[in-house]
Every structure is written in structure tokens, then in C-alpha cells.
Design an enzyme around this catalytic site. Sequence first.
Site, mmCIF file in Angstrom:
data_model
loop_
_atom_site.group_PDB
_atom_site.id
_atom_site.type_symbol
_atom_site.label_atom_id
_atom_site.label_comp_id
_atom_site.label_asym_id
_atom_site.label_seq_id
_atom_site.Cartn_x
_atom_site.Cartn_y
_atom_site.Cartn_z
ATOM 1 N N GLY A 1 -5.547 2.154 30.663
ATOM 2 C CA GLY A 1 -4.430 3.024 30.286
ATOM 3 C C GLY A 1 -3.108 2.279 30.269
ATOM 4 N N ASP A 2 -2.005 2.986 30.462
ATOM 5 C CA ASP A 2 -0.692 2.350 30.281
ATOM 6 C C ASP A 2 -0.409 1.236 31.298
ATOM 7 O OD1 ASP A 2 -0.367 4.206 32.307
ATOM 8 O OD2 ASP A 2 1.700 4.667 31.768
ATOM 9 N N ARG B 1 -20.654 -2.754 26.174
ATOM 10 C CA ARG B 1 -21.872 -3.064 25.412
ATOM 11 C C ARG B 1 -21.527 -3.425 23.963
ATOM 12 N NH1 ARG B 1 -24.860 0.162 21.980
ATOM 13 N NH2 ARG B 1 -27.109 -0.206 21.895
ATOM 14 N N ARG C 1 -22.133 -7.065 22.168
ATOM 15 C CA ARG C 1 -23.042 -7.186 21.017
ATOM 16 C C ARG C 1 -22.320 -7.621 19.743
ATOM 17 N NH1 ARG C 1 -28.137 -3.461 22.306
ATOM 18 N NH2 ARG C 1 -28.256 -4.154 24.450
ATOM 19 N N ASP D 1 -3.369 10.040 27.093
ATOM 20 C CA ASP D 1 -1.907 10.051 27.036
ATOM 21 C C ASP D 1 -1.313 8.812 26.360
ATOM 22 O OD1 ASP D 1 -2.720 8.293 28.985
ATOM 23 O OD2 ASP D 1 -1.272 8.929 30.490
ATOM 24 N N GLY E 1 -4.650 14.339 34.911
ATOM 25 C CA GLY E 1 -3.733 14.054 33.801
ATOM 26 C C GLY E 1 -2.376 13.748 34.390
ATOM 27 N N ARG E 2 -2.260 12.564 34.962
ATOM 28 C CA ARG E 2 -1.095 12.158 35.762
ATOM 29 C C ARG E 2 0.254 12.690 35.265
ATOM 30 N NH1 ARG E 2 -1.311 6.876 38.650
ATOM 31 N NH2 ARG E 2 -3.073 6.520 37.263
ATOM 32 N N ARG F 1 -11.245 37.795 41.730
ATOM 33 C CA ARG F 1 -10.226 36.937 42.356
ATOM 34 C C ARG F 1 -9.403 36.157 41.335
ATOM 35 N NH1 ARG F 1 -14.250 34.505 46.961
ATOM 36 N NH2 ARG F 1 -13.606 35.879 48.653
ATOM 37 N N GLY G 1 -7.851 3.585 36.212
ATOM 38 C CA GLY G 1 -8.871 4.605 36.489
ATOM 39 C C GLY G 1 -10.062 4.429 35.559
ATOM 40 N N THR H 1 -9.019 5.854 29.216
ATOM 41 C CA THR H 1 -8.471 6.721 30.270
ATOM 42 C C THR H 1 -8.824 8.163 29.950
ATOM 43 O OG1 THR H 1 -6.435 7.685 31.182
ATOM 44 C CG2 THR H 1 -6.215 6.623 29.059
ATOM 45 N N ILE H 2 -9.139 8.930 30.990
ATOM 46 C CA ILE H 2 -9.472 10.337 30.713
ATOM 47 C C ILE H 2 -8.241 11.135 30.308
ATOM 48 C CG2 ILE H 2 -11.480 10.330 32.260
ATOM 49 C CD1 ILE H 2 -9.705 12.100 34.195
ATOM 50 N N ASP H 3 -7.036 10.585 30.566
ATOM 51 C CA ASP H 3 -5.801 11.371 30.365
ATOM 52 C C ASP H 3 -5.421 11.615 28.900
ATOM 53 O OD1 ASP H 3 -5.705 11.290 33.078
ATOM 54 O OD2 ASP H 3 -3.837 10.162 33.245
ATOM 55 N N GLN I 1 -14.014 14.774 37.521
ATOM 56 C CA GLN I 1 -13.699 14.670 36.085
ATOM 57 C C GLN I 1 -13.842 13.245 35.549
ATOM 58 O OE1 GLN I 1 -9.866 17.323 35.463
ATOM 59 N NE2 GLN I 1 -10.058 16.689 37.574
ATOM 60 N N ARG J 1 -6.641 -1.390 40.604
ATOM 61 C CA ARG J 1 -5.215 -1.322 40.254
ATOM 62 C C ARG J 1 -4.577 -2.462 41.040
ATOM 63 N NH1 ARG J 1 -4.707 3.680 37.647
ATOM 64 N NH2 ARG J 1 -5.975 5.370 38.447
ATOM 65 N N VAL K 1 -18.689 -4.514 22.763
ATOM 66 C CA VAL K 1 -17.960 -5.792 22.703
ATOM 67 C C VAL K 1 -18.955 -6.952 22.798
ATOM 68 C CG1 VAL K 1 -16.357 -7.303 23.980
ATOM 69 C CG2 VAL K 1 -15.762 -4.892 23.607
HETATM 70 O O1 F6P Z 1 -5.240 7.818 34.859
HETATM 71 C C1 F6P Z 1 -6.415 8.465 35.102
HETATM 72 C C2 F6P Z 1 -6.337 9.259 36.373
HETATM 73 O O2 F6P Z 1 -7.610 9.828 36.580
HETATM 74 C C3 F6P Z 1 -5.242 10.314 36.419
HETATM 75 O O3 F6P Z 1 -5.623 11.484 35.748
HETATM 76 C C4 F6P Z 1 -5.063 10.503 37.902
HETATM 77 O O4 F6P Z 1 -3.759 10.949 38.201
HETATM 78 C C5 F6P Z 1 -5.262 9.113 38.436
HETATM 79 O O5 F6P Z 1 -6.067 8.429 37.500
HETATM 80 C C6 F6P Z 1 -5.914 9.053 39.797
HETATM 81 O O6 F6P Z 1 -6.009 7.735 40.179
HETATM 82 P P1 F6P Z 1 -6.783 7.207 41.470
HETATM 83 O O7 F6P Z 1 -8.256 7.351 41.188
HETATM 84 O O8 F6P Z 1 -6.384 5.793 41.609
HETATM 85 O O9 F6P Z 1 -6.364 8.095 42.588
#
Ligand code: F6P
Length: 321
Positions: A104-105, A23, A27, A132, A173-174, A165, A13, A128-130, A254, A74, A25
Amino acid sequence: MAMKKIAVFTSGGDAPGMNAHIRAVARTCRARGVKCIGIVGGYSGMINGKFIKLGKKKTANIISRGGTILKTSRSKEFIKPGGRAAAAESIRESGIDGIIACGGDGTFHGAHALWQEHKIPIVGTPGTIDNDLFGTEYTIGFDTAINTATEAIDRIRDTADSHGRVFIIEVMGRHAGHIAMNVGISCGAEYIAVPETVTNLDTLFHRILKQGRKSRTIVIVGEGDEVGGAADIAKLMNEKFDLAAKVTILGHVQRGGSPTVRDRVLASHLGVAAVDALLQGQTDVMIGKTYNDICYTPLEETWAKQKPLRPFLIELSDLLA
Ligand code: F6P
């Protein structure tokens, strides 16, 4: 043998700050007298030999841009040994001596296998935004993502307040609740559901009643919560308590946007450190940052070891709800 050519790629992601990283890297390579190559399209690009020169010009004016100029993917092919062998061959053919893998992982699993099977020096940087990954306090993109989500939820709060409401809002955040917990606290959420803690629908309902059934209530759900996503929780709340709630899934909003200062600085610092780590002979490690210090964690540990949610954040979220 001294390295003469270093490659960088982004994978998995995308995350805001990846361009600032590329950038940095490029430079740093220039400053150290090393050629810099960009691999386009993650591991797929590696297999298909999609390499470009990364000079000063190519990396000018990208520090403020979201996404990644090197694109990402991916790759299913790279998961297979044959795909990795093809990638190793094209890396050797192009004379690349070392690689920086930003992701990420999933990205790190691939990088570790490439080192184990083909002995191509490779280091990882956390993109990664997660947030994690074990071995770094923050990952590139996390700060921007939580700020983007907070801004969006502040807007939802206005309309929720006007109509009285209940809103159940899902953030990314997978498998981890770092985004949900930080965003929930920053938005003053009444309840935050994350995979690291047990989600209790009775407590959730109690908090809603405390506000008043017809008052503004914000519930944040991390997409990996064990009960399910925002839609699942809303359905259960309706069945159990006859509660009508609005559901919003923030989704990929996000992942985009201009990176925050924190992400730009982190991405730049890790870019410099990654090039230097390769030149010093490091491989199969992630370059992270904890309490302002650069640190090196074996790639395997970054996914095998849990990065827990800070207990004080969990306490805060309950106390202030
Ligand atoms: O790993 C980053 C992430 O944004 C997770 O938060 C989310 O579950 C996943 O990627 C979504 O992946 P894709 O964009 O391949 O659907």
C-alpha cells in the site's frame, strides 16, 4: 542493459491475492527468460539480504492461499536513509536489476525513496485490502475482504434479528471508507459511517427509531471515521440517546482467507504487467488496472491524490437505508 534478475516482495498489511501475484511474477519471469528472486519479510528482508529463488515449484499450489509466502513487515529501519542505503547495497550485491513492490502507500513511499536516492529500478503493485490507492480501480485483496466482511455481518444480522438488537460493526480501512461503503450496501445497513462523509449521530438515531428501538439495526463504521470507531460511536449514542447497542469489531479476519476469483485474476494480471513494465524500462510507477486496461501512475500520485468514494455509492447507501 537488459534485466536478468527481477525481485518481488510483499510489504505492509498482507492482502488475499498476494500469493497469486507472486506466482504470476515468478512465472512471467520464467517465460521471459529472467531469473526471479523473492525478498522475504518486506523491506527488513531487503536490508538483511533475505533472498530466495522463486521458481515454478516454489510458487506451485499457492494461488488459492491467503497471506503471503514471502511474509511481510512494516520496517522502521527502512524509513531511515541509512536503512535504505543498506537495502540498496544488498540489492546490488545480489545482482538484482529491478524490483516489484506489492503493498500500500507505506510500501510505495519506500519504493519511491529507493528509486530517488539509489536509482534502483522499482515498480509498485497495489496490494492492500483498503482499496485506497489512486491509479487503480481495485487493489489486490479488497474484493476478498469485502466478501469476508459481508459473510460475517450476514451472520450477525441473524442474531440481531432474533433479539431485535442494534449492532454497530467496525470494518477496516485505515483512512478510507471503501470497505465500509461497499460492505454496508451489500449488507443493507441502516447507516454507514465513513471518513469521506460527515457522520451525523442524529440521523443515525433517526434511522434506528425508524426501525424501532427494539428492532434489528445494522450500522457499519469504517475504522477511520472522524467520530471514531464502533466503540466510540456506541458510547456517544448511549450518552446522547440512552441507546444500548452491541459492538463488533471485525478486525483482522478481513485480511485472511482464500482470495476470490476477482482478486486472483487481478493479482495475476498485475503480476504479468509488472514484470513487463520493468523489462520495458518503467520505474517509480504503480501498475494498476482501470476498466480492464493496465495503467501506470507515478508512485507519488498514488498516495498524494485522493481516490474518492464513488458518489453513486453514497447516494445508494442513503436511498436504500
Ligand atoms: O492497510 C491495511 C490495514 O488492514 C488497514 O485496514 C488497517 O488499519 C491496518 O492495515 C492494520 O494494520 P496492522 O495489521 O499492522 O495492525
